[in-house]
Design an enzyme around this catalytic site. Structure first.
Site, PDB file in Angstrom:
ATOM      1  N   SER A 448       0.822  -1.200   0.000  1.00 39.86           N
ATOM      2  CA  SER A 448       0.000   0.000   0.000  1.00 39.86           C
ATOM      3  C   SER A 448       0.860   1.255   0.000  1.00 39.86           C
ATOM      4  O   SER A 448       1.970   1.279   0.535  1.00 39.86           O
ATOM      5  CB  SER A 448      -0.919   0.010   1.224  1.00 39.86           C
ATOM      6  N   TRP A 576      -8.204 -11.468  11.115  1.00 37.53           N
ATOM      7  CA  TRP A 576      -8.614 -10.073  11.148  1.00 37.53           C
ATOM      8  C   TRP A 576     -10.075  -9.895  10.765  1.00 37.53           C
ATOM      9  O   TRP A 576     -10.507  -8.796  10.418  1.00 37.53           O
ATOM     10  CB  TRP A 576      -7.691  -9.236  10.271  1.00 37.53           C
ATOM     11  N   GLU A 680       8.888  -7.388   9.430  1.00 38.56           N
ATOM     12  CA  GLU A 680       9.256  -6.247  10.263  1.00 38.56           C
ATOM     13  C   GLU A 680      10.593  -6.511  10.933  1.00 38.56           C
ATOM     14  O   GLU A 680      10.820  -7.575  11.484  1.00 38.56           O
ATOM     15  CB  GLU A 680       8.183  -6.013  11.321  1.00 38.56           C
ATOM     16  N   HIS A 709       5.598   2.729  11.142  1.00 29.78           N
ATOM     17  CA  HIS A 709       4.651   3.132  12.168  1.00 29.78           C
ATOM     18  C   HIS A 709       5.144   4.324  12.971  1.00 29.78           C
ATOM     19  O   HIS A 709       4.545   4.683  13.987  1.00 29.78           O
ATOM     20  CB  HIS A 709       4.331   1.951  13.098  1.00 29.78           C
TER      21      HIS A 709
END
Length: 774
Positions: A448, A576, A680, A709
């Site tokens: 994204s 989710w 990550e 983040h």
């Protein structure tokens, strides 16, 4: 149970409540504060009004003991770090200069200072800020916020119960601070921490608290004898205090196991236990240890993590059994209601008959109150509620939404070969390198790009009828052109289309699959001010038509460089979502995998050579008990392979995971048989790269070099340093360069600068190892 059976009226309570407000007022106020549009006083006023509204809603629903201290501007573990004075040295000046700004600096970082590491709260999709501790840590008590919120509730005439993260769980969740040996065990600080908790407890008692809840969910995990001894010592010491309120030690998310007799013997006044799902084993275990004579039991019989209505008759039977095992039995949800949306009655786009199957936070509080009434007064007092509940449960079981014979027949026909690539990885990687022609240390992003105000406005305009479909799609095409052009100019090697058409990485697909329901107001906090709307997986899943092919092939038409197809994997689609609870999860995962498999094959057929199937939830869904993990990992990895194994050898399959502890699932990552995995790694300083190396992971990997983040922009030198650390563990021919996660929540200025620095870092390191990049 037709007559009054309890010696005293059962209290109805919950451990926590959604924080955001009905219109996400807290999110808007905090983000307004960050942007300078909302003052600190205005933010505090909004927070105080939300707390008052929450408590009043709970009281009006029949909750007789309300939680305080569960409210947070960002994260309750971070709040605990503030309460015990565990402020990292790099944030101390900012914290001392202004508590609110220092607090947010620890959560988000600043231009010059990195934030605390963030990871998943047990096996949920909530993220907490990891405490940083070391042998030099000095704890100091600061109960200001906890005492103030207790006072607010008392002023409303309510019966409040402050809720704190317990000292053992706090230390077990902590990590060694930067510069401290990785061998340092934060639990060794327990004797230093307990006096601080004692001081906080004394402050709360003086402020009027009758009970204080200490949450110890870490004790539902497998614990060593030393860790169990630490828990025994903690509650021996805290229970032995003379200047304290009554102590309720709470656990949730699973069964307590060996920790149950430890807590049952502790000199505390009550235990709060989960009796839902696997934690239902707590009932027999409680009987085995002789119950809780002289203690209060708070029974979590309403599932606080999922959104299906409770089986009231079944829960009453459980409560009736528990009556003989404790001095008094009260009724609660199984955990904080932070993990579910606020109010199902707000959903206007779901059939009203189906809405009756759903219980969000407000409906769950009503269920808790109903059960407490039934426990106290007998079933005659809740006859109407029981009858309505029985009818709603039967309606769901009989609905054609729940079963599709074609889906079930296809799932039954799956063979082992369907979940295996046609060639082993060494042969595939040779074919892929020849086909794709990528440089050493290839650069890419996770998927994204920034979801701008313009994009959100376009979606809102389409829903409201202010623009037609043609106008909306032209805006999406324009955004894709800009994203592809930027990536080409920046020098990225494998591109993405940026996902401008997607509202959420799960919801977008759920809205196009049969068997899913989408909510309009089902917001749940993921971290900080990031809220998501998990869809409701209500029935058997199938894919009526392609979901991503159109936009992916359009993006590919704009560039000669490979453009990744982007999908969300089957485990994450379950994790989710609010997943159905009427069949094994493995069966549901297989249904989703088959639907996604059709999409993967269609992407390849239409010219996509790199396909990424994201599974960030693989680790977070890992059962908390080791004994339960092999079964889960077997169906989870099979579902991923079933999704991805229908393509040619020269089609490169990627996957992505983020913000979790990966060391204990490295074998499962290997079992996915993806060609490339991105993970990550920026906040954890490339820890995962070394974990992969220690395992002997044979495939390509991209440990992130840009923490998305945080608003700070890492310069090229910082990204290059992380790359060099990665090269210590992963050979250059198998190392990719990418951010930690998608860029949806970032702004364009920081995205441009960070990705330009990322590409520059890759070129620098390529030159250092003697290879010229593109």
């Amino acid at each position: 149970m037709t007559t009054k059976t309890a010696a005293a009226a059962a209290r109805a309570t919950v451990y926590g409540y959604p924080r955001q407000g009905q219109q996400r007022e807290l999110k808007k106020a905090i983000e307004g504060y960050w942007k300078g549009r909302v003052t600190a006083d205005a933010l505090r006023a909004t927070a105080a009004e939300l707390r008052r509204t929450n408590w009043q809603d709970l009281a009006d629903a029949g909750i007789t003991e309300v939680p305080t201290g569960d409210f947070s501007y960002y994260d309750h573990v971070l709040d605990t770090s503030v309460m015990v004075g565990a402020i990292p040295g790099r944030h101390r000046a900012a914290f001392d200069a202004g508590t609110l700004d220092g607090y947010f600096a620890m959560a988000r970082g600043t231009r010059d200072v990195a934030p605390l590491e963030m990871t998943k709260w047990f096996d949920t999709n909530y993220h907490y800020l990891v405490p940083e501790l070391g042998p030099d840590t000095v704890f100091t008590a600061d109960s200001t916020r906890q005492v103030a919120e207790l006072g607010e509730a008392l002023a409303l005439g309510l019966t409040p119960r402050p809720v704190l993260v317990g000292p053992v769980t706090y230390l077990l969740l902590a990590k060694p601070a930067p510069g401290v040996s990785a061998d340092f065990d934060p639990l060794t600080l327990l004797d230093r921490l307990l006096p601080v908790y004692a001081e906080v407890l004394a402050d709360l008692r003086a402020a009027g608290a009758e009970w204080v809840q200490l949450d110890e969910p870490a004790l539902v995990q497998d614990r060593t004898p030393a860790e169990l001894n630490a828990a025994a010592r903690a509650y021996r010491d805290l229970g032995g205090l003379t200047d304290r309120p009554k102590l309720l030690v709470a656990s949730y998310f699973d069964r307590l196991g060996d920790a149950l007799p430890v807590l049952a013997k502790a000199p505390v006044d009550g235990l709060a236990l989960d009796f839902t799902g696997a934690a239902a084993e707590n009932l027999d275990a409680l009987a085995t240890v002789g119950g809780l004579p002289g203690k209060r039991l708070v029974a979590g019989v309403v599932n606080g993590r999922n959104i299906w209505i409770n089986d009231l008759a079944k829960s009453l039977a459980t409560l009736g059994t528990l009556l003989g095992l404790a001095d008094r039995v009260d009724v609660a949800a199984s955990c904080s209601l932070l993990h579910v949306p606020l109010d199902a009655s707000l959903e206007r786009d779901i059939d009203p008959g189906i809405v009756r199957w759903l219980a969000f936070a407000r409906q769950k509080t009503a269920e808790v109150a109903t059960l407490a009434k039934g426990l106290t007064q007998g079933t005659d007092a809740i006859t109407a509620e029981l009858a309505a509940n029985k009818a709603d449960l039967a309606s769901r079981a009989a609905s054609p939404i729940t079963r599709d014979p074609a889906v079930r027949a296809r799932a039954s026909a799956v063979t082992d070969a369907d979940a295996r690539r046609s060639q082993p990885y060494p042969e595939r990687t040779a074919a892929q390198r020849a086909h794709l022609g990528l440089p050493l240390l290839p650069t890419t992003t996770i998927g994204s790009f920034p979801q701008t105000t313009e994009l959100r406005t376009a979606r809102a305009d389409l829903r409201a009828g202010r623009i037609d479909t043609e106008g909306y799609e032209e805006r999406i095409r324009n955004e894709i052109r800009e994203v592809v052009s930027f990536q080409e100019k920046t020098g990225l090697d494998v591109l993405v289309h940026g996902e401008p058409e997607r509202n959420d990485m799960v919801q977008y697909f759920a809205e196009q699959l049969t068997g899913y329901l989408a909510t309009q107001h089902g917001w749940v906090q993921s971290y900080g001010t990031r809220y998501v709307r998990p869809p409701v997986l209500a029935g058997d899943i199938s894919r009526p038509e392609p979901m991503t092919v159109r936009w992916t092939t359009y993006a590919q038409s704009l560039s000669d460089r490979p453009v990744k197809g982007m999908l969300t994997g089957p485990v994450t689609m379950l994790a989710w979502s609010f997943v159905r609870d009427d069949q094994p999860l493995g069966d549901t995962a297989r249904h989703v995998a088959l639907a996604l498999r059709d999409e993967v094959v269609d992407l390849e057929t239409n010219g996509t050579s790199v396909i990424q199937v994201d599974e960030p939830a693989l680790r977070e869904t890992l059962p908390l008990r080791a004994a339960d993990r092999p079964g889960y990992l077997a169906w989870a990895t099979e579902a991923f392979r079933l999704t991805t194994s229908g393509v040619r050898p020269d089609t490169q399959i990627h996957t992505h995971m983020c913000y979790a502890e990966f060391g204990d699932i490295v074998q499962a990552i290997d079992d996915l048989d993806a060609d490339v995995i991105s993970l990550e790694a920026a906040r954890s300083h490339m820890q995962v790269a070394h974990e992969l190396a220690e395992h002997g992971y044979p495939r390509e990997a991209g440990p992130g070099v840009y923490d998305i983040h945080s608003p700070r922009v890492p310069d090229a030198a910082e990204a290059a340093a992380l790359l060099r650390t990665g090269l210590e563990a992963i050979p250059a021919e198998r190392l990719w360069v990418n951010p930690d996660c998608g860029l949806k929540t970032r702004g364009w200025p920081e995205t441009r600068a960070s990705l330009e620095n990322l590409v520059a870092a890759a070129r620098t390191v390529r030159a250092e190892i003697g290879t010229t990049g593109s």
